[in-house]
Write a protein that holds these residues in place. Structure first.
Motif, PDB file in Angstrom:
ATOM      1  N   PHE A 119       0.559  -0.863   0.149  1.00  0.00           N
ATOM      2  CA  PHE A 119      -0.060  -0.011   0.512  1.00  0.00           C
ATOM      3  C   PHE A 119       0.909   0.967  -0.226  1.00  0.00           C
ATOM      4  CE2 PHE A 119      -2.617   3.030   1.685  1.00  0.00           C
ATOM      5  CZ  PHE A 119      -3.181   3.591   1.506  1.00  0.00           C
ATOM      6  N   ILE A 120       1.917   1.280   1.150  1.00  0.00           N
ATOM      7  CA  ILE A 120       3.036   2.485   1.020  1.00  0.00           C
ATOM      8  C   ILE A 120       3.264   2.734  -0.640  1.00  0.00           C
ATOM      9  CG2 ILE A 120       4.953   3.334   2.361  1.00  0.00           C
ATOM     10  CD1 ILE A 120       3.799   1.624   4.511  1.00  0.00           C
ATOM     11  N   ILE A 121       3.918   1.796  -1.036  1.00  0.00           N
ATOM     12  CA  ILE A 121       5.318   1.530  -2.221  1.00  0.00           C
ATOM     13  C   ILE A 121       4.082   2.408  -3.161  1.00  0.00           C
ATOM     14  CG2 ILE A 121       6.070   0.287  -3.623  1.00  0.00           C
ATOM     15  CD1 ILE A 121       7.166  -0.953  -1.741  1.00  0.00           C
ATOM     16  N   VAL A 122       2.603   1.726  -3.310  1.00  0.00           N
ATOM     17  CA  VAL A 122       1.919   1.807  -5.022  1.00  0.00           C
ATOM     18  C   VAL A 122       1.254   3.201  -4.450  1.00  0.00           C
ATOM     19  CG1 VAL A 122      -0.357   1.017  -5.957  1.00  0.00           C
ATOM     20  CG2 VAL A 122       1.557  -0.563  -5.214  1.00  0.00           C
ATOM     21  N   VAL A 123       1.134   3.644  -3.695  1.00  0.00           N
ATOM     22  CA  VAL A 123      -0.342   5.260  -3.113  1.00  0.00           C
ATOM     23  C   VAL A 123       1.063   6.254  -3.592  1.00  0.00           C
ATOM     24  CG1 VAL A 123      -1.402   6.372  -1.621  1.00  0.00           C
ATOM     25  CG2 VAL A 123      -1.672   3.885  -2.245  1.00  0.00           C
ATOM     26  N   GLY A 124       2.807   5.616  -2.370  1.00  0.00           N
ATOM     27  CA  GLY A 124       3.943   6.424  -3.246  1.00  0.00           C
ATOM     28  C   GLY A 124       4.002   7.460  -4.153  1.00  0.00           C
ATOM     29  N   VAL A 125       4.153   5.579  -5.323  1.00  0.00           N
ATOM     30  CA  VAL A 125       4.767   5.532  -6.573  1.00  0.00           C
ATOM     31  C   VAL A 125       3.621   6.337  -7.512  1.00  0.00           C
ATOM     32  CG1 VAL A 125       5.071   4.888  -8.729  1.00  0.00           C
ATOM     33  CG2 VAL A 125       5.977   3.925  -6.501  1.00  0.00           C
ATOM     34  N   ILE A 126       1.766   6.206  -7.297  1.00  0.00           N
ATOM     35  CA  ILE A 126       1.132   6.583  -7.686  1.00  0.00           C
ATOM     36  C   ILE A 126       1.141   8.567  -7.901  1.00  0.00           C
ATOM     37  CG2 ILE A 126      -1.043   6.862  -8.227  1.00  0.00           C
ATOM     38  CD1 ILE A 126      -1.369   4.099  -7.899  1.00  0.00           C
ATOM     39  N   ASN A 127       1.244   8.474  -6.738  1.00  0.00           N
ATOM     40  CA  ASN A 127       1.647   9.923  -6.245  1.00  0.00           C
ATOM     41  C   ASN A 127       2.438  10.423  -6.712  1.00  0.00           C
ATOM     42  OD1 ASN A 127      -1.223  11.129  -3.915  1.00  0.00           O
ATOM     43  ND2 ASN A 127      -1.070   9.098  -3.668  1.00  0.00           N
TER      44      ASN A 127
END
Length: 318
Positions: A119-127
């Motif tokens: 969750f942290i990686i995916v949301v971080g990369v998307i943002n």
């Protein structure tokens, strides 16, 4: 379906969207974060989703949970482009979409912290992908570079259906035709940046899971370096990191140093492509060699980045 036919369909869909955007005034007005000065159609990156949609239909509905997550993410991003939704709604949909992608990866059978890290990686990369979409051509060039690296890796490891990448990247090419120019016909919008980030992350995550090799995360190293160090700098200056800004390196280069923005965009993609090719060469080395390589690469990139950014700021920022 023949690739040429898919390309024609994507072009037609993009042109139809332009008429829709023009009819309903879906436009991007310049603000304090913008690197453009004229009103431009927003949301042209929806064609990335159309590419994935064509794959989903023609493949007999492969990766259904991923595609449901992509659809939710694309829909909320499109609505945010048009109406500006609340952060709570966007966060809820992002969380749901990541869970759906994690379910497609079968992460629910693994320890709970795998979900948290995902969750942290995916949301971080998307943002980060969304924040980096600030000048003409950068999303297209960078996405084509990452997509090309994933395609090469797929030829070696066969971790995903190639047509998902191919059709999505064809959408990127269509978008690039209208965006990679001095005066863009359209911008990707949140819908485009979020959609292509979600697609590439799904492929990248699938590769990492299939090979049990995290070094491939460095396929996103260039964006990662710019995003992370920009956040660090803003935190040191006690700025609100959630407010609009123009303090990424590519923005300083384009706005203050007056470097050609298309050259900047192409350079970001080219540098990531070259780094990615090195990563692929090191991917079959032992764990110790990979760690040494990854750490050395990040240190070298960070030093070059910080020296260049400091120079640009001291010379051009008043």
């Amino acid at each position: 379906m023949n690739y040429i036919i898919v390309l024609i369909v994507l072009i037609v869909l993009e042109l139809l969207y332009f008429k829709l955007a023009d009819r309903f005034n879906i436009i991007d007005k310049p603000n304090e974060r913008s690197s453009h000065s004229t009103v431009t159609l927003r949301g042209g990156g929806i064609v990335f989703y159309f590419g994935a949609l064509i794959f989903f239909i023609l493949s007999g509905f492969q990766y259904p949970w991923f595609f449901l997550g992509l659809t939710l993410m694309t829909a909320v991003s499109f609505l945010d482009d048009v109406f500006t939704l609340s952060n709570k709604i966007r966060l809820l949909i992002h969380f749901s979409s990541v869970l759906l992608m994690a379910f497609q990866w079968d992460l629910f059978s693994m320890p709970w912290y795998y979900l948290l890290i995902t969750f942290i990686i995916v949301v971080g990369v998307i943002n980060a992908y969304n924040f980096m979409d600030g000048i003409n051509g950068i999303t297209a060039c960078y996405s084509l570079a990452v997509g090309a690296l994933l395609t090469i890796a797929n030829g070696q490891n066969h971790f995903i259906e190639q047509d998902l990448l191919t059709y999505s990247l064809m959408g990127v090419l269509v978008f690039a035709f209208f965006n990679f120019r001095a005066k863009a016909k359209c911008f990707a919008g949140d819908v485009g940046a979020v959609a292509i980030a979600f697609i590439l992350l799904f492929a990248l995550g699938t590769l990492i899971i299939k090979t049990s090799n995290a070094i491939y995360i460095l396929f996103l190293a260039v964006y990662g370096i710019d995003a992370v160090w920009t956040i660090v700098r803003r935190l040191v200056k006690k700025e609100n990191i959630f407010e609009a800004h123009r303090s990424h390196l590519y923005q300083f280069l384009g706005n203050e140093a007056n470097v050609n923005k298309l050259v900047i965009s192409f350079s970001y993609g080219l540098i990531q492509l070259l780094i990615g090719l090195l990563i692929i060469q090191f991917s079959d080395q032992n764990a110790t060699a990979q760690i040494i390589f990854a750490v050395s690469l990040l240190i070298v990139l960070s030093v070059i980045y910080l020296i260049l950014k400091t120079y640009i700021i001291k010379k051009y920022v008043k």
